[in-house]
Design a protein around this motif. Structure first.
Motif, PDB file in Angstrom:
ATOM      1  N   UNK A   7       3.735   6.206  15.857  1.00  0.00           N
ATOM      2  CA  UNK A   7       4.612   6.240  15.325  1.00  0.00           C
ATOM      3  C   UNK A   7       5.176   5.001  13.969  1.00  0.00           C
ATOM      4  N   UNK A   8       4.746   4.854  12.695  1.00  0.00           N
ATOM      5  CA  UNK A   8       3.915   3.913  11.660  1.00  0.00           C
ATOM      6  C   UNK A   8       5.004   4.861  10.796  1.00  0.00           C
ATOM      7  N   UNK A   9       6.131   6.331  10.807  1.00  0.00           N
ATOM      8  CA  UNK A   9       6.643   5.814   9.815  1.00  0.00           C
ATOM      9  C   UNK A   9       8.159   5.055  10.081  1.00  0.00           C
ATOM     10  N   UNK A  10       8.483   4.216  11.626  1.00  0.00           N
ATOM     11  CA  UNK A  10       9.311   3.264  11.503  1.00  0.00           C
ATOM     12  C   UNK A  10       8.383   1.859  11.018  1.00  0.00           C
ATOM     13  N   UNK A  11       7.926   1.657  10.982  1.00  0.00           N
ATOM     14  CA  UNK A  11       7.016   0.896  10.443  1.00  0.00           C
ATOM     15  C   UNK A  11       6.972   0.595   9.117  1.00  0.00           C
ATOM     16  N   UNK A  12       7.267   1.411   8.467  1.00  0.00           N
ATOM     17  CA  UNK A  12       7.034   1.455   7.303  1.00  0.00           C
ATOM     18  C   UNK A  12       9.159   0.903   6.597  1.00  0.00           C
ATOM     19  N   UNK A  13       9.556   1.504   7.728  1.00  0.00           N
ATOM     20  CA  UNK A  13      11.056   1.140   7.109  1.00  0.00           C
ATOM     21  C   UNK A  13      11.682  -0.446   7.840  1.00  0.00           C
ATOM     22  N   UNK A  14      11.124  -0.316   8.957  1.00  0.00           N
ATOM     23  CA  UNK A  14      11.210  -1.987   9.492  1.00  0.00           C
ATOM     24  C   UNK A  14      10.910  -2.844   7.823  1.00  0.00           C
ATOM     25  N   UNK A  15       9.764  -2.266   7.862  1.00  0.00           N
ATOM     26  CA  UNK A  15       9.157  -3.217   6.327  1.00  0.00           C
ATOM     27  C   UNK A  15      10.065  -3.647   4.890  1.00  0.00           C
TER      28      UNK A  15
END
Length: 268
Positions: A7-15
């Protein structure tokens, strides 16, 4: 891997959004994020900064982003259906290779707490974004990363005296649009499993994406690829994308309840 297995795409967006808000800029929209997904960091960075026009030096952005990623990536989790899919494929004797644009340091941040998930990919069958065997400028949507992933499997098969796997016998799993194009240009079949917001961006153009034609052949990374000897040989592909409705790509909105029988795979 990002947005497909984890689920790292949402983490990229968050950052990115944390930094954008600090700079009084709007949140990252999906029409821009769609262009970043799947690409190597340097290429994605050029696209991001051309849009963002941040009032801070790029070095400061990189430092802030790296700090946020070190904080959040270790919380990454598998997406629905992924553990069962990898387990089933492995139990059926399917040869697995990982092809990701993430460089090694970020790969470790995202996966070190998920050994049970990534045990299905041996170290030899992991092709990361900073792999020196991939020439500069040959990341997705160019086919090189998938051709190299296949070669990691075939080199092992050759040592064992076994029959090598052909490109047209491969099935690529992708969430990004550049990744789908890379798989199609490699002459492989593709499963596209996009983020729901990405799918909204391409509503009505799904067939174009599945054919590997969403980019329109304008990307610098794939110019001239049709003449690249690395993608020569028999079979479908030869460096070209596909055609709409050619049966070589499929859209799945989730990897849960994967249609194993459609790909001649038995579920135990």
């Amino acid at each position: 891997m990002d947005g497909l297995l984890l689920d790292t795409e949402d983490i990229y967006t968050l950052c990115n959004n944390v930094i954008l808000r600090e700079c009084d800029r709007p949140n990252l929209p999906w029409n821009i994020k769609a262009q970043l997904q799947g690409r190597p960091g340097p290429e994605a960075g050029e696209i991001f900064h051309a849009w963002a026009q941040l009032p801070i030096p790029r070095a400061e952005y990189i430092r802030k982003n790296a700090e946020l990623q070190r904080k959040h990536f270790p919380s990454a989790q598998p997406l629905p259906g992924v553990p069962e899919l990898l387990k089933t494929l492995s139990e059926n004797g399917v040869h697995l290779a990982l092809a990701t644009s993430s460089h090694r340091a970020n790969f470790q941040l995202k996966t070190s707490h998920l050994d049970g998930l990534f045990k299905y990919f041996s170290e030899e069958q992991r092709v990361l974004g900073d792999d020196t065997r991939i020439p500069p400028g040959k990341g997705k949507p160019a086919p090189d990363i998938y051709l190299l992933a296949l070669e990691t499997i075939n080199s092992q098969l050759r040592k064992q005296g076994k029959v090598e796997i052909k490109r047209e016998e491969c099935l690529v799993f992708e969430d990004s649009v550049p990744g789908v194009e890379a798989g199609r240009r490699a002459g492989m079949r593709v499963i596209w499993c996009p983020h729901p917001e990405l799918l909204k961006e391409y509503k009505g153009r799904e067939k174009v994406v599945l054919a590997g034609l969403a980019n329109g052949g304008k990307d610098e990374q794939v110019k001239g690829v049709m003449n690249d000897a690395a993608v020569g040989g028999e079979g479908k592909g030869r460096g070209w994308p596909g055609e709409e409705d050619d049966g070589w790509a499929e859209l799945l909105q989730s990897l849960e309840k994967f249609p194993y029988s459609r790909y001649s795979i038995s579920k135990p």
